[in-house]
Design a protein around this motif. Sequence first.
Motif, PDB file in Angstrom:
ATOM      1  N   LEU A 261     -18.517  -1.764   5.803  1.00  0.00           N
ATOM      2  CA  LEU A 261     -17.298  -1.572   5.027  1.00  0.00           C
ATOM      3  C   LEU A 261     -17.505  -0.451   4.014  1.00  0.00           C
ATOM      4  O   LEU A 261     -18.640  -0.177   3.586  1.00  0.00           O
ATOM      5  CB  LEU A 261     -16.914  -2.858   4.312  1.00  0.00           C
ATOM      6  N   PRO A 262     -16.445   0.194   3.595  1.00  0.00           N
ATOM      7  CA  PRO A 262     -16.604   1.288   2.623  1.00  0.00           C
ATOM      8  C   PRO A 262     -17.128   0.761   1.291  1.00  0.00           C
ATOM      9  O   PRO A 262     -16.765  -0.324   0.845  1.00  0.00           O
ATOM     10  CB  PRO A 262     -15.180   1.840   2.476  1.00  0.00           C
ATOM     11  N   SER A 263     -18.016   1.515   0.696  1.00  0.00           N
ATOM     12  CA  SER A 263     -18.486   1.200  -0.661  1.00  0.00           C
ATOM     13  C   SER A 263     -18.074   2.334  -1.581  1.00  0.00           C
ATOM     14  O   SER A 263     -17.799   3.454  -1.139  1.00  0.00           O
ATOM     15  CB  SER A 263     -20.004   1.020  -0.687  1.00  0.00           C
ATOM     16  N   ARG A 264     -18.011   2.028  -2.859  1.00  0.00           N
ATOM     17  CA  ARG A 264     -17.574   3.022  -3.837  1.00  0.00           C
ATOM     18  C   ARG A 264     -18.686   3.249  -4.848  1.00  0.00           C
ATOM     19  O   ARG A 264     -19.426   2.319  -5.190  1.00  0.00           O
ATOM     20  CB  ARG A 264     -16.304   2.538  -4.539  1.00  0.00           C
ATOM     21  N   PRO A 265     -18.837   4.469  -5.329  1.00  0.00           N
ATOM     22  CA  PRO A 265     -19.870   4.714  -6.344  1.00  0.00           C
ATOM     23  C   PRO A 265     -19.543   3.981  -7.640  1.00  0.00           C
ATOM     24  O   PRO A 265     -18.382   3.805  -7.995  1.00  0.00           O
ATOM     25  CB  PRO A 265     -19.825   6.230  -6.535  1.00  0.00           C
ATOM     26  N   MET A 266     -20.579   3.537  -8.313  1.00  0.00           N
ATOM     27  CA  MET A 266     -20.411   2.856  -9.605  1.00  0.00           C
ATOM     28  C   MET A 266     -21.397   3.487 -10.581  1.00  0.00           C
ATOM     29  O   MET A 266     -22.524   3.817 -10.216  1.00  0.00           O
ATOM     30  CB  MET A 266     -20.657   1.349  -9.458  1.00  0.00           C
ATOM     31  N   GLN A 267     -20.976   3.624 -11.817  1.00  0.00           N
ATOM     32  CA  GLN A 267     -21.824   4.235 -12.827  1.00  0.00           C
ATOM     33  C   GLN A 267     -21.479   3.713 -14.210  1.00  0.00           C
ATOM     34  O   GLN A 267     -20.396   3.181 -14.429  1.00  0.00           O
ATOM     35  CB  GLN A 267     -21.693   5.758 -12.822  1.00  0.00           C
ATOM     36  N   ILE A 268     -22.424   3.858 -15.116  1.00  0.00           N
ATOM     37  CA  ILE A 268     -22.131   3.586 -16.524  1.00  0.00           C
ATOM     38  C   ILE A 268     -22.006   4.934 -17.218  1.00  0.00           C
ATOM     39  O   ILE A 268     -22.853   5.823 -17.035  1.00  0.00           O
ATOM     40  CB  ILE A 268     -23.209   2.702 -17.191  1.00  0.00           C
ATOM     41  N   VAL A 269     -20.923   5.123 -17.968  1.00  0.00           N
ATOM     42  CA  VAL A 269     -20.649   6.410 -18.595  1.00  0.00           C
ATOM     43  C   VAL A 269     -20.608   6.242 -20.110  1.00  0.00           C
ATOM     44  O   VAL A 269     -20.299   5.167 -20.629  1.00  0.00           O
ATOM     45  CB  VAL A 269     -19.326   7.019 -18.088  1.00  0.00           C
ATOM     46  N   TYR A 270     -20.911   7.329 -20.808  1.00  0.00           N
ATOM     47  CA  TYR A 270     -20.913   7.313 -22.275  1.00  0.00           C
ATOM     48  C   TYR A 270     -20.751   8.742 -22.765  1.00  0.00           C
ATOM     49  O   TYR A 270     -20.918   9.711 -22.013  1.00  0.00           O
ATOM     50  CB  TYR A 270     -22.200   6.690 -22.821  1.00  0.00           C
ATOM     51  N   LEU A 271     -20.409   8.880 -24.016  1.00  0.00           N
ATOM     52  CA  LEU A 271     -20.171  10.191 -24.599  1.00  0.00           C
ATOM     53  C   LEU A 271     -21.484  10.947 -24.795  1.00  0.00           C
ATOM     54  O   LEU A 271     -22.525  10.344 -25.074  1.00  0.00           O
ATOM     55  CB  LEU A 271     -19.462  10.052 -25.948  1.00  0.00           C
ATOM     56  N   ARG A 272     -21.390  12.265 -24.661  1.00  0.00           N
ATOM     57  CA  ARG A 272     -22.559  13.108 -24.915  1.00  0.00           C
ATOM     58  C   ARG A 272     -22.845  13.099 -26.415  1.00  0.00           C
ATOM     59  O   ARG A 272     -21.997  13.452 -27.223  1.00  0.00           O
ATOM     60  CB  ARG A 272     -22.274  14.524 -24.438  1.00  0.00           C
ATOM     61  N   ASP A 273     -24.045  12.660 -26.791  1.00  0.00           N
ATOM     62  CA  ASP A 273     -24.404  12.570 -28.205  1.00  0.00           C
ATOM     63  C   ASP A 273     -25.906  12.761 -28.328  1.00  0.00           C
ATOM     64  O   ASP A 273     -26.688  11.978 -27.775  1.00  0.00           O
ATOM     65  CB  ASP A 273     -23.993  11.211 -28.783  1.00  0.00           C
ATOM     66  N   HIS A 274     -26.308  13.807 -29.052  1.00  0.00           N
ATOM     67  CA  HIS A 274     -27.739  14.091 -29.212  1.00  0.00           C
ATOM     68  C   HIS A 274     -28.457  12.945 -29.918  1.00  0.00           C
ATOM     69  O   HIS A 274     -29.607  12.649 -29.633  1.00  0.00           O
ATOM     70  CB  HIS A 274     -27.917  15.393 -29.997  1.00  0.00           C
ATOM     71  N   TYR A 275     -27.747  12.269 -30.854  1.00  0.00           N
ATOM     72  CA  TYR A 275     -28.364  11.177 -31.604  1.00  0.00           C
ATOM     73  C   TYR A 275     -27.808   9.841 -31.097  1.00  0.00           C
ATOM     74  O   TYR A 275     -26.993   9.209 -31.760  1.00  0.00           O
ATOM     75  CB  TYR A 275     -28.100  11.342 -33.101  1.00  0.00           C
ATOM     76  N   MET A 276     -28.232   9.434 -29.925  1.00  0.00           N
ATOM     77  CA  MET A 276     -27.755   8.175 -29.361  1.00  0.00           C
ATOM     78  C   MET A 276     -28.312   7.000 -30.162  1.00  0.00           C
ATOM     79  O   MET A 276     -29.502   6.947 -30.465  1.00  0.00           O
ATOM     80  CB  MET A 276     -28.185   8.044 -27.896  1.00  0.00           C
ATOM     81  N   SER A 277     -27.444   6.048 -30.501  1.00  0.00           N
ATOM     82  CA  SER A 277     -27.878   4.901 -31.286  1.00  0.00           C
ATOM     83  C   SER A 277     -28.781   4.001 -30.447  1.00  0.00           C
ATOM     84  O   SER A 277     -28.645   3.923 -29.225  1.00  0.00           O
ATOM     85  CB  SER A 277     -26.660   4.099 -31.773  1.00  0.00           C
ATOM     86  N   PRO A 278     -29.717   3.298 -31.098  1.00  0.00           N
ATOM     87  CA  PRO A 278     -30.586   2.380 -30.356  1.00  0.00           C
ATOM     88  C   PRO A 278     -29.812   1.302 -29.613  1.00  0.00           C
ATOM     89  O   PRO A 278     -30.212   0.890 -28.526  1.00  0.00           O
ATOM     90  CB  PRO A 278     -31.471   1.774 -31.455  1.00  0.00           C
ATOM     91  N   LYS A 279     -28.697   0.816 -30.187  1.00  0.00           N
ATOM     92  CA  LYS A 279     -27.942  -0.238 -29.501  1.00  0.00           C
ATOM     93  C   LYS A 279     -27.358   0.280 -28.192  1.00  0.00           C
ATOM     94  O   LYS A 279     -27.395  -0.422 -27.165  1.00  0.00           O
ATOM     95  CB  LYS A 279     -26.831  -0.777 -30.413  1.00  0.00           C
TER      96      LYS A 279
END
Length: 293
Positions: A261-279
């Motif tokens: 059956l067809p599958s679809r790509p899945m990803q987690i996305v977030y904003l580009r940020d040089h100082y990514m928070s630890p959380k």
Amino acid sequence: MDLYGSMSVFVQIVEKGNLTAAASASGMSPTMVGNHLHALEKRLGTSLVNRTTRRQSLTDFGRVYYERCLEILRLVAEVDAHALANHIVPRGRLRVTAPVSFGAEGLMPVLGDYTARYPEVELDITLCDRTVDLIEEGVEAAIRIGSLPDSGLIARPLMPYRMMICASPDYIAKHGEPHRPADLAGHRCVAFRYSAESAWRMIGEEGTSRVRVSGMIQVNNGQAIRVAALNGLGVVMQPEVLLAEDVTAGRLIRLLPNYELPSRPMQIVYLRDHYMSPKLRSFIDFIADRFGV
């Protein structure tokens, strides 16, 4: 000169009693200590220290300024300590969004492990099937299914979002089991409303088959489609994460298992940020570990 540095030197002058002792404590020359003091007095337009050849004392304004310097330096130290702690320990509220079916059946069951590992992070989860604007709605991470537009977001790939065709044992007993994709044309199928006009696509030895399904029920919610299947209302094609447990328990029967059956790509996305928070970093790494390719 740096105002914060000059304030620190001034406090040393007051607490050590003279410029020479302040220089020793500060790791700089007496001349440099004197320069810091002169810079402060020039900036303020008044004297801070009464100096004679034998002793020094604070002016009235100098005493007030000393107390304010102590307060400012304490606040700066506290803020620095707080910032350092935030760079080390994940903490605070983290807003995340995910599609309804995956969020309820895939994401929620694993979040207990995340919160046990990071007890100072408060998760605020929104489940919806629309595309959320991360900036506009203040969301820090989103799990998305399907091809991504060029949005400027950073994406980490996750496992493909796989589908499954199922029906209940009661339905199969009454209507028989389809063995080829073409057989589905004669079955009642419960379709997702927004794709009801599209054909179900399957790949087998004979190649790709596209079957236009029909039925009396169309629904706009995956969980509702699952319940319809459990109650014998028809054949369904839904995400594996939504139906797999029912198949294992025997509440549903997987149909056409030899067809891909067809599958679809899945990803987690977030904003580009040089100082990514630890959380945020901790959550992204956790999701990639649990659902990564």
